[in-house]
Design a protein around this motif. Structure first.
Motif, short mmCIF file in Angstrom:
data_model
loop_
_atom_site.label_atom_id
_atom_site.label_comp_id
_atom_site.label_asym_id
_atom_site.label_seq_id
_atom_site.Cartn_x
_atom_site.Cartn_y
_atom_site.Cartn_z
N SER A 1 1.38 10.77 11.60
CA SER A 1 0.52 9.60 11.44
C SER A 1 0.35 9.24 9.96
CB SER A 1 -0.83 9.86 12.08
OG SER A 1 -1.48 10.96 11.45
N ILE A 2 0.20 10.24 9.09
CA ILE A 2 0.09 9.98 7.66
C ILE A 2 1.38 9.37 7.13
CG2 ILE A 2 -0.14 11.10 5.41
CD1 ILE A 2 -2.06 13.05 6.68
N HIS A 3 2.51 9.85 7.63
CA HIS A 3 3.80 9.32 7.18
C HIS A 3 3.95 7.85 7.56
CE1 HIS A 3 8.00 9.56 5.95
NE2 HIS A 3 8.34 8.98 7.08
N HIS A 4 3.58 7.49 8.78
CA HIS A 4 3.69 6.10 9.21
C HIS A 4 2.69 5.20 8.47
CE1 HIS A 4 5.83 8.03 12.58
NE2 HIS A 4 6.45 6.88 12.70
N LEU A 5 1.50 5.72 8.21
CA LEU A 5 0.53 4.95 7.43
C LEU A 5 1.02 4.72 6.01
CD1 LEU A 5 -2.27 3.65 7.12
CD2 LEU A 5 -3.16 5.92 6.59
N ASN A 6 1.67 5.72 5.44
CA ASN A 6 2.22 5.59 4.09
C ASN A 6 3.31 4.53 4.06
OD1 ASN A 6 2.63 6.16 1.39
ND2 ASN A 6 4.01 7.86 1.79
N LEU A 7 4.15 4.49 5.08
CA LEU A 7 5.20 3.48 5.13
C LEU A 7 4.61 2.08 5.26
CD1 LEU A 7 7.95 5.10 7.40
CD2 LEU A 7 7.96 4.84 4.92
N LEU A 8 3.56 1.94 6.05
CA LEU A 8 2.93 0.63 6.21
C LEU A 8 2.31 0.16 4.90
CD1 LEU A 8 2.04 -1.67 8.09
CD2 LEU A 8 0.01 -0.32 8.64
N LEU A 9 1.66 1.05 4.19
CA LEU A 9 1.06 0.68 2.90
C LEU A 9 2.11 0.31 1.88
CD1 LEU A 9 -1.76 3.37 2.64
CD2 LEU A 9 -2.05 0.94 3.11
N ARG A 10 3.19 1.05 1.86
CA ARG A 10 4.24 0.75 0.88
C ARG A 10 4.96 -0.55 1.22
NH1 ARG A 10 4.63 4.63 -2.76
NH2 ARG A 10 3.91 6.74 -2.22
N PHE A 11 5.04 -0.88 2.48
CA PHE A 11 5.60 -2.18 2.83
C PHE A 11 4.71 -3.31 2.34
CE2 PHE A 11 6.15 -5.72 5.84
CZ PHE A 11 7.51 -5.96 5.67
N SER A 12 3.39 -3.11 2.39
CA SER A 12 2.47 -4.10 1.84
C SER A 12 2.63 -4.23 0.32
CB SER A 12 1.03 -3.72 2.18
OG SER A 12 0.85 -3.63 3.58
N VAL A 13 2.81 -3.10 -0.35
CA VAL A 13 3.06 -3.13 -1.80
C VAL A 13 4.34 -3.88 -2.11
CG1 VAL A 13 3.56 -1.70 -3.81
CG2 VAL A 13 1.75 -1.02 -2.25
N PHE B 1 -3.36 -7.53 -8.62
CA PHE B 1 -4.55 -6.75 -8.30
C PHE B 1 -4.50 -6.21 -6.87
CE2 PHE B 1 -6.84 -8.71 -11.96
CZ PHE B 1 -7.37 -7.53 -12.49
N ALA B 2 -4.03 -7.02 -5.93
CA ALA B 2 -3.89 -6.54 -4.55
C ALA B 2 -2.88 -5.40 -4.46
CB ALA B 2 -3.48 -7.70 -3.64
N THR B 3 -1.79 -5.52 -5.22
CA THR B 3 -0.79 -4.46 -5.24
C THR B 3 -1.37 -3.17 -5.80
OG1 THR B 3 0.89 -6.15 -5.60
CG2 THR B 3 1.56 -3.88 -5.95
N PHE B 4 -2.20 -3.31 -6.84
CA PHE B 4 -2.83 -2.13 -7.42
C PHE B 4 -3.76 -1.43 -6.42
CE2 PHE B 4 -6.95 -0.81 -9.25
CZ PHE B 4 -6.55 0.40 -9.81
N LEU B 5 -4.53 -2.18 -5.64
CA LEU B 5 -5.44 -1.58 -4.68
C LEU B 5 -4.68 -0.80 -3.60
CD1 LEU B 5 -8.06 -4.46 -4.23
CD2 LEU B 5 -8.29 -2.36 -5.55
N VAL B 6 -3.60 -1.39 -3.10
CA VAL B 6 -2.82 -0.70 -2.07
C VAL B 6 -2.10 0.50 -2.66
CG1 VAL B 6 -1.07 -0.99 -0.28
CG2 VAL B 6 -2.58 -2.89 -0.84
N MET B 7 -1.61 0.35 -3.89
CA MET B 7 -0.94 1.47 -4.54
C MET B 7 -1.91 2.62 -4.81
SD MET B 7 1.86 2.77 -5.61
CE MET B 7 2.98 1.38 -5.60
N ALA B 8 -3.17 2.29 -5.08
CA ALA B 8 -4.18 3.34 -5.27
C ALA B 8 -4.37 4.14 -3.99
CB ALA B 8 -5.50 2.72 -5.72
N ILE B 9 -4.36 3.46 -2.84
CA ILE B 9 -4.46 4.19 -1.56
C ILE B 9 -3.24 5.07 -1.35
CG2 ILE B 9 -4.73 3.93 0.93
CD1 ILE B 9 -6.11 1.27 0.42
N CYS B 10 -2.06 4.55 -1.71
CA CYS B 10 -0.84 5.37 -1.61
C CYS B 10 -0.92 6.60 -2.50
CB CYS B 10 0.38 4.52 -1.98
SG CYS B 10 0.76 3.19 -0.82
N ALA B 11 -1.51 6.44 -3.69
CA ALA B 11 -1.65 7.58 -4.59
C ALA B 11 -2.61 8.62 -4.01
CB ALA B 11 -2.15 7.11 -5.96
N VAL B 12 -3.66 8.16 -3.33
CA VAL B 12 -4.59 9.10 -2.70
C VAL B 12 -3.88 9.87 -1.58
CG1 VAL B 12 -6.69 9.26 -1.31
CG2 VAL B 12 -6.64 7.79 -3.31
N LEU B 13 -3.07 9.19 -0.79
CA LEU B 13 -2.32 9.87 0.27
C LEU B 13 -1.31 10.84 -0.30
CD1 LEU B 13 -1.67 7.02 2.88
CD2 LEU B 13 -3.30 8.91 3.02
#
Length: 215
Positions: free
Chosen positions: A63-75, A192-204
């Motif tokens: 589940s973490i792997h799929h969430l990471n892929l979804l966030l990176r697609f948004s980035v 700025f939106a890219t930075f916010l999503v990238m911050a979540i990716c960094a937390v994961l």
């Protein structure tokens, strides 16, 4: 007169205690047969609905792997829009109005370079994530990938927020009504939106690295 001594009779009471063993079926033969059957039975097989620690751990990682892929697609989408709106700003109603280029402003050039770098980095991360689903660890080992992702996510996030912060004052200096001004506004917002999503990716990425060190 002669006294006749009569023998004294001592009466003793005897108590008979009988120990009885109660069997579950009422007969010792049935009890012995049941114990033999229990000894001959194989070990019970686990139920398909039983709780499994390994399965839950794998499902959590998946589940973490799929969430990471979804966030990176948004980035990937946000960084592409940020770079595209600077390179090809949206047209205005005034067709003959000259529009300056983003190359005239070093801050906008910096924002374009960072957005392009974030796009390329995220594309490589998505490619690796898709390859890991099909062939696990074919490109790079999981340990090296976790360390690189943790470091590069923070670096790209820092570059994104610094480029967006540097481009914000320049937006006010661009002439109003020009395509570059609209493009700069959209590009800064997407940065700025890219930075916010990238911050979540960094937390994961940090969470995955901590779990790997803890294991």
């Amino acid at each position: 007169m002669e006294q006749v001594e009569e023998p004294v009779k001592h009466e003793r009471e005897y108590v008979l205690a009988i120990g009885c063993r109660i069997t579950p079926s009422g007969s010792p033969v049935a009890f012995n047969s049941q114990t033999l059957q229990q000894q001959q039975l194989p070990f019970p097989t686990p139920s398909p609905f039983s709780f499994s620690v390994a399965s839950t751990r794998w499902s959590s990682i998946s589940s973490i792997h799929h969430l990471n892929l979804l966030l990176r697609f948004s980035v990937l989408i946000f960084s592409f829009i940020s770079a595209l709106t600077l390179a090809a700003p949206p047209s205005t109603k005034k067709k003959h109005q000259p529009s300056p280029s983003f190359t005239e402003y070093p801050e906008l050039i910096y924002c374009f370079i960072v957005a392009s770098a974030a796009f390329l980095y995220t594309a490589s991360q998505l490619f690796k994530g898709i390859c890991d689903i099909a062939h696990r660890g074919i490109l790079i080992s999981e340990m090296a990938s976790d360390y690189l992702s943790f470091v590069l996510d923070q670096l790209v996030g820092y570059l994104l927020v610094s480029s967006a912060s540097a481009a914000m004052p320049i937006v006010g200096q661009v002439e109003r009504g020009t395509p570059l001004r609209k493009g700069a506004i959209v590009s800064t917002s997407m940065a700025f939106a890219t930075f916010l999503v990238m911050a979540i990716c960094a937390v994961l990425s940090g969470y995955k690295l901590c779990k790997r060190i803890g294991w």
